[in-house]
Design an enzyme around this catalytic site. Structure first.
Site, PDB file in Angstrom:
ATOM      1  N   HIS A 367       0.831  -1.252  -0.028  1.00 29.03           N
ATOM      2  CA  HIS A 367      -0.053   0.082   0.043  1.00 29.03           C
ATOM      3  C   HIS A 367       0.850   1.326  -0.008  1.00 29.03           C
ATOM      4  CE1 HIS A 367      -3.209  -2.970   0.425  1.00 29.03           C
ATOM      5  NE2 HIS A 367      -3.863  -1.905  -0.248  1.00 29.03           N
ATOM      6  N   ARG A 510     -15.855   1.719  -0.172  1.00 31.18           N
ATOM      7  CA  ARG A 510     -15.559   0.440   0.126  1.00 31.18           C
ATOM      8  C   ARG A 510     -15.507   0.296   1.795  1.00 31.18           C
ATOM      9  NH1 ARG A 510     -10.057  -2.163  -1.841  1.00 31.18           N
ATOM     10  NH2 ARG A 510      -9.254  -1.049  -0.054  1.00 31.18           N
ATOM     11  N   ASP A 636      -4.998  -7.701  -5.618  1.00 34.95           N
ATOM     12  CA  ASP A 636      -5.273  -9.016  -4.829  1.00 34.95           C
ATOM     13  C   ASP A 636      -5.485 -10.180  -5.743  1.00 34.95           C
ATOM     14  OD1 ASP A 636      -4.728  -8.359  -2.087  1.00 34.95           O
ATOM     15  OD2 ASP A 636      -6.485  -6.979  -2.011  1.00 34.95           O
ATOM     16  N   CYS A 683     -10.403  -1.595 -10.632  1.00 30.37           N
ATOM     17  CA  CYS A 683      -9.972  -0.546  -9.871  1.00 30.37           C
ATOM     18  C   CYS A 683      -8.797  -0.788  -9.553  1.00 30.37           C
ATOM     19  CB  CYS A 683     -10.901  -0.199  -8.593  1.00 30.37           C
ATOM     20  SG  CYS A 683     -11.318  -1.499  -7.541  1.00 30.37           S
TER      21      CYS A 683
HETATM   22  C1  PEP Z   1      -6.956  -4.569  -5.201  1.00 30.06           C
HETATM   23  O1  PEP Z   1      -6.814  -5.553  -4.660  1.00 30.06           O
HETATM   24  O2  PEP Z   1      -6.866  -4.431  -6.454  1.00 30.06           O
HETATM   25  C2  PEP Z   1      -7.446  -3.212  -4.815  1.00 30.06           C
HETATM   26  C3  PEP Z   1      -8.032  -2.288  -5.560  1.00 30.06           C
HETATM   27  O3  PEP Z   1      -7.349  -2.995  -3.255  1.00 30.06           O
HETATM   28  P1  PEP Z   1      -6.217  -2.862  -2.330  1.00 30.06           P
HETATM   29  O4  PEP Z   1      -5.143  -2.208  -3.263  1.00 30.06           O
HETATM   30  O5  PEP Z   1      -6.688  -1.779  -1.607  1.00 30.06           O
HETATM   31  O6  PEP Z   1      -6.233  -3.998  -1.658  1.00 30.06           O
HETATM   32 MG    MG Z   2      -7.747  -5.404  -2.615  1.00 29.78          MG
END
Ligand code: PEP
Ligand code: MG
Length: 763
Positions: A367, A510, A636, A683
């Site tokens: 992140h 979310r 993910d 996304c």
């Molecule tokens: C993902 O997993 O692609 C996503 C958009 O969520 P995060 O990166 O916050 O896990």
């Molecule tokens: Mg994710």
């Protein structure tokens, strides 16, 4: 055996010069393993030879002199085969080559093991003995384990050595290149700036000094400041402090006494080490001696000594007013360097001077990297071979495309780099000038672009040219920046601000997605496999209290508005959606009851789920019946489909959203979604990358959500390509065997279209 091994490695890493450390290691191995000789050869890749670097048992004059070709002799064989070689009689082996200088005529038994780091053979370590025998399994296991640890230390020492030699007054700094993982695209130049919490004896890199009197003055001043701090601390504590605490303060005072620690540290300074290095060497030696004592009380005192000495080090490094070079005092273009970059660290750093980010831990989809991309700051992650203290204050060039960091660059390299930065700026101006034009391909295919928001501490809105709304609002950051769960009212205020900022545009919020690499400081979760554990919807369904408060807050924030959508993260089964939908319905009924005025609108928000766990790919028809939209979390999905931790630098080369299997999954999702007549967005990070956006468009996605920084770039890319070409490119990539092959197709296409400057340095 483990204790012996640890002790040997510990002893070795306390010796600052690699050559001396290797000698020490060789003689400790010889002594402990009761063999006749132990030797270490290191690879010189430029000349394709192994050089004898240290030995206890072979002739000392052979050190540095004996050079064995990569394909020569037994040492070369160990390097080539990349596995241990254990033989009874070396002289009889067909690959044996005689090197008269080493004088090994009397040695028969030979055990050699390669020293390997990240698939590279760095050297070979050997044990030899007069007796004609095979080394035992235990001996072999010992040497293999030692070689693995040694590999890490050699890599670190190599870089440390090159940098620490460059610190003396009047000595020109030597350029050093290190490679991490590309975290956020772009180029940056700045001075390395690490925050004070990473200053510790453990991280301190030893340096030689020129002005010994000045170093002694710095050391004494550091001790004086520490003595004052300790006095202040003990006088502030209640007079009734327990005896064991008192004894710690007494120990502190004794240690600060010029006759104990001081004498030894000053002696080291006189040998030519700077104040911090001298302190480190003396203290680490003391600490090891205490740790090795049988008495547990004395063992614990090692911690006190290190703790106190860390305070002294901080005071040595503070300026004349006793102030530390903290991030907030930054006054020049800087590159933030930290063990692990956090959102709050970035929030504190003055934005005007933040040119780039280097994180020692983490990977390209941690992140922290996503946050860097959202802020448009070039970043390199997983730079494991350097420590923040090592590059603090040094000039750095950072290439966020390739993951390369150049420390103390030569002037010609710096000039080239600055030229590339200027080219990038020109390209960015061209992109910006067209930012408000419609996002439509040359053959008329319209794509809706949305913003991913919420990761930075600032309030982001959709007020970016061409964004149709927020496609993903990550709600976890406000939870992470606090010392407790935010109250319902606090959440209402925050969410209302976001919904009100663009009442005409859809805002997809979310629900809390903590766990994995997003821990809450006040809700610790200790798990062996956090990404497979209590994360996202799993945690919030187990805590309806947390979930309901958040949903109620979202609903209350949306009163009078019609733009809220709710999205659930980490869905892996239909039951989770049913349970969450029930709780959302309950919250909706509660808030409806609370809103007594019948003229006030409380719209039931559309409900969606993230598609990011592979199991849902096989239940899309069932899930489509329960929700209003899907959004693909490709970050993910890649992690779970490829079984590669997105946060682990060691496997970073395996994590790739352009793996043909991931592309096939993404293609499958859009086709199934269209067949089930359910809207779908992407996304994950791939949607905000030029090649990714083109491929997704070719697959049939018409909604992409990305960080605000990439929005203009993607708008420009889409306006400069055609849907037909995107489909042709997709067809090639779907049949590729590897992500490298996919990249070749993409890069070739982008260069052909004059868009290459978007994926590499320069225009
Ligand atoms: C993902 O997993 O692609 C996503 C958009 O969520 P995060 O990166 O916050 O896990
Ligand atoms: Mg994710």
């Amino acid at each position: 055996m483990l204790t012996t091994l640890k002790r040997i490695v510990q002893e070795m890493i306390q010796i600052p010069e690699l050559d001396q450390a290797l000698f020490r290691l060789a003689s400790r191995v010889k002594q402990t393993m009761r063999v006749d000789s132990c030797s270490i050869y290191l690879a010189d890749e430029e000349h394709h030879v192994f050089i004898l670097k240290a030995t206890d048992g072979l002739h000392p004059d052979a050190v540095e002199f004996v050079r064995i070709g990569f394909a020569e002799g037994l040492i070369g064989l160990v390097g080539q085969r990349e596995e241990p070689l254990n033989i009874e009689n070396a002289h009889n082996h067909p690959r044996f080559k005689h090197y008269p200088e080493v004088k090994e005529e009397n040695y028969n038994a030979f055990l050699g093991t390669p020293i390997i780091h990240q698939r590279r053979v760095l050297g070979v370590i050997t044990m030899q003995q007069q007796a004609m025998r095979r080394f035992s399994e235990n001996e072999e296991a010992f040497l293999v384990t030692l070689a693995a640890q040694l590999a890490l230390e050699i890599t670190n020492a190599d870089i440390r050595g090159a940098l620490s030699h460059s610190s003396g007054v009047g000595v020109l700094p030597r350029q050093k290149n290190v490679r991490g993982i590309a975290g956020s695209q772009g180029l940056a130049v700045g001075i390395g700036c690490s925050n004070d919490s990473s200053i510790s004896l453990r991280n301190y890199v030893v340096k030689r000094c020129v002005d010994k009197d000045h170093e002694i003055h710095r050391y004494r001043r550091g001790v004086e400041l520490t003595r004052k701090h300790v006095d202040d601390l003990s006088s502030r504590l209640d007079s009734a402090i327990p005896d064991d605490v008192k004894s710690i303060f007494q120990l502190y005072h004794q240690l600060l006494d010029a006759n104990s620690l001081g004498r030894e540290v000053e002696a080291k300074i006189r040998e030519g080490w700077d104040a911090g290095s001298s302190l480190k060497m003396v203290v680490e030696d003391y600490a090891t001696r205490f740790q090795n004592m049988d008495d547990p009380y004395m063992q614990e005192r090692a911690i006190d000594i290190v703790d106190l000495s860390n305070r002294i080090l901080l005071n040595i490094l503070s300026d004349d007013d006793g102030k530390m070079p903290a991030a907030r005092d930054v006054t020049q273009p800087s590159i933030l360097v930290a063990e692990e970059v956090s959102a709050s660290m970035l929030a504190e750093f003055p934005r005007a001077y933040l040119m780039g980010i280097i994180s020692i831990r983490g990977s390209n989809n941690s992140h922290a990297a996503i946050l860097a991309r959202a802020m448009g700051i070039p970043a390199v992650m997983g730079c494991q071979n350097i420590s923040p203290a090592l590059i603090n204050g040094k000039e750095l060039l950072l290439d966020g495309y390739s993951g390369e960091v150049i420390i103390s660059p030569e002037s010609s390299i710096r000039a080239e780099f600055i030229q590339l930065i200027e080219e990038e700026e020109t390209l960015a101006e061209r992109i910006d000038a067209e930012a408000s034009l419609a996002c439509e391909t040359q053959d008329g295919c319209s794509i809706s672009l949305f913003v991913n928001a919420g990761l930075s501490a600032d309030i982001e809105t959709t007020q970016y040219a061409n964004a149709q709304g927020i496609g993903l609002y990550r709600t976890e950051i406000p939870f992470m920046l606090r010392e407790r769960f935010p109250s319902e009212q606090e959440q209402v205020e925050l969410y209302r601000q976001i919904l009100m900022a663009s009442p005409e545009q859809s805002i997809t919020m979310r629900t809390l997605d903590v766990g994995g690499d997003k821990p809450l400081p006040y809700f610790p979760i200790n798990e062996e496999n956090p990404f497979l554990g209590w994360r996202g919807i799993r945690l919030t369904l187990d805590h309806p209290d947390i979930f309901l408060v958040q949903i109620r807050a979202m609903l209350r924030a949306s009163i009078g508005l019609t733009n809220l959508k709710i999205m659930l993260p980490m869905i892996s089964s239909v039951g989770e959606v049913e349970d969450a939908a029930r709780l959302i319905e309950q919250a909706y009924l509660e808030i409806s009851d609370e809103v007594s005025d019948s003229d006030v609108i409380l719209q039931k928000p559309k409900l969606g789920i993230m598609l990011e766990v592979p199991s849902v790919l096989y239940q899309l028809p069932q899930l489509a019946k329960l929700v209003d939209f899907f959004s693909v979390g490709s970050n993910d999905l890649t992690q779970y489909l490829l079984a590669v931790d997105r946060n682990n630098a060691r496997v970073a080369s395996l994590y790739n959203s352009y793996h043909p299997a991931v592309l096939s999954a993404l293609y499958d999702i859009v086709r199934q979604s269209n067949a089930n007549k359910i809207p779908v967005t992407v996304c994950g990070e791939i949607a905000g990358e030029p090649g990714g956006a083109i491929l997704l468009m070719g697959m049939g996605y018409r909604k992409l959500s990305m960080n605000a920084h990439n929005l203009r770039k993607i708008n420009w890319v889409i306006r400069n390509v055609s849907l037909d070409e995107a489909k042709a490119l997709l067809a090639k990539t779907l049949t590729a065997s590897s992500h490298e092959e996919v990249f070749n197709h993409i890069n070739h296409y982008l260069e052909h279209r004059g868009l290459g400057g978007l994926v590499r340095a320069g225009s």
